[in-house]
Write an enzyme that holds these catalytic residues in place. Structure first.
Site, PDB file in Angstrom:
ATOM      1  N   LEU A   1      80.427  50.931  52.588  1.00 41.40           N
ATOM      2  CA  LEU A   1      79.930  51.801  53.659  1.00 41.40           C
ATOM      3  C   LEU A   1      79.751  50.995  54.933  1.00 41.40           C
ATOM      4  O   LEU A   1      79.419  49.811  54.881  1.00 41.40           O
ATOM      5  CB  LEU A   1      78.559  52.379  53.278  1.00 41.40           C
ATOM      6  CG  LEU A   1      78.494  53.304  52.076  1.00 41.40           C
ATOM      7  CD1 LEU A   1      77.110  53.295  51.469  1.00 41.40           C
ATOM      8  CD2 LEU A   1      78.886  54.704  52.489  1.00 41.40           C
ATOM      9  N   ASP A   2      79.932  51.650  56.059  1.00 35.36           N
ATOM     10  CA  ASP A   2      79.591  51.046  57.339  1.00 35.36           C
ATOM     11  C   ASP A   2      79.130  52.149  58.262  1.00 35.36           C
ATOM     12  O   ASP A   2      79.716  53.242  58.281  1.00 35.36           O
ATOM     13  CB  ASP A   2      80.769  50.305  57.958  1.00 35.36           C
ATOM     14  CG  ASP A   2      80.356  49.552  59.202  1.00 35.36           C
ATOM     15  OD1 ASP A   2      79.438  48.702  59.096  1.00 35.36           O
ATOM     16  OD2 ASP A   2      80.914  49.814  60.284  1.00 35.36           O
ATOM     17  N   THR A   3      78.074  51.879  59.031  1.00 34.20           N
ATOM     18  CA  THR A   3      77.496  52.877  59.922  1.00 34.20           C
ATOM     19  C   THR A   3      77.341  52.312  61.323  1.00 34.20           C
ATOM     20  O   THR A   3      76.910  51.168  61.474  1.00 34.20           O
ATOM     21  CB  THR A   3      76.111  53.334  59.384  1.00 34.20           C
ATOM     22  OG1 THR A   3      76.275  53.850  58.061  1.00 34.20           O
ATOM     23  CG2 THR A   3      75.507  54.416  60.266  1.00 34.20           C
TER      24      THR A   3
END
Length: 192
Positions: free
Chosen positions: A69-71
């Site tokens: 995941l990356d935000t």
């Protein structure tokens, strides 16, 4: 064959949130340099970073489902990373002040036994209230925001900075659990 589920992160917060799904999983810290991604398009960028996290550990984990995941926070086509210091945090908050901005999370899931991948991005719109510089400075003094993209934590005191959230709340905190559950179904893993 039962497959291990691995979350490619070192974040205790993400570990706590992922546990809400009620399925066994392991945390493996990725070794990916997020700064190496130079993709300009924000939605593609978060997917590329999430992919990099998965790729950095997948060769050591056969028969596993690995989730990366990356935000990021985006406003006026500018990506706001984690602030380096309080002065930069204040500049970010002043930039977001009174805005409608986006939190975009990239999700990348890989089955290491057959290299099947599922990936996409999720966007949540954030409605930031208008404050003067002194209020935003006081906020930074009260809450540690150095490890948070966009320099505010709406899971805690930063909640008072927002008027409303339009979209997936869990995406807005970097862990879109519903989207993750949907992605896992494509690997025959059902949460319910």
């Amino acid at each position: 064959m039962k497959k291990n589920i691995i979350l490619a992160t070192s974040s205790e917060r993400k570990k706590r949130l992922f546990s809400f799904l009620g399925i066994p999983f392991a945390i493996i810290e990725h070794k990916f340099d997020e700064k190496s991604v130079i993709t300009i398009n924000p939605k593609k960028r978060v997917i590329d970073v999430a992919r990099g996290k998965v790729e950095s550990i997948k060769n050591k984990h056969s028969s596993s489902i690995i989730i990366g995941l990356d935000t990021i926070v985006v406003y006026k086509n500018k990506v706001l990373e984690k602030p380096k210091n309080k002065a930069e945090a204040l500049r970010m908050l002043m930039f977001l002040n009174g805005s409608i901005h986006q939190v975009i999370t990239g999700l990348y899931v890989c089955d290491t036994s057959n290299d099947k991948n599922v990936y996409f991005s999720i966007t949540t719109r954030m409605y930031f209230k208008k404050f003067n510089k002194h209020v935003l400075s006081a906020y930074i003094d009260k809450e540690d925001v150095m490890d948070i993209a966009g320099a505010y934590n709406h899971e805690a005191l930063g909640c008072i900075l927002l008027k409303k959230i339009d979209g997936d709340y869990y995406n807005s905190i970097g862990m879109p659990l519903s989207a993750i559950a949907d992605a896992l179904k494509k690997f025959d893993i059902n949460i319910l």
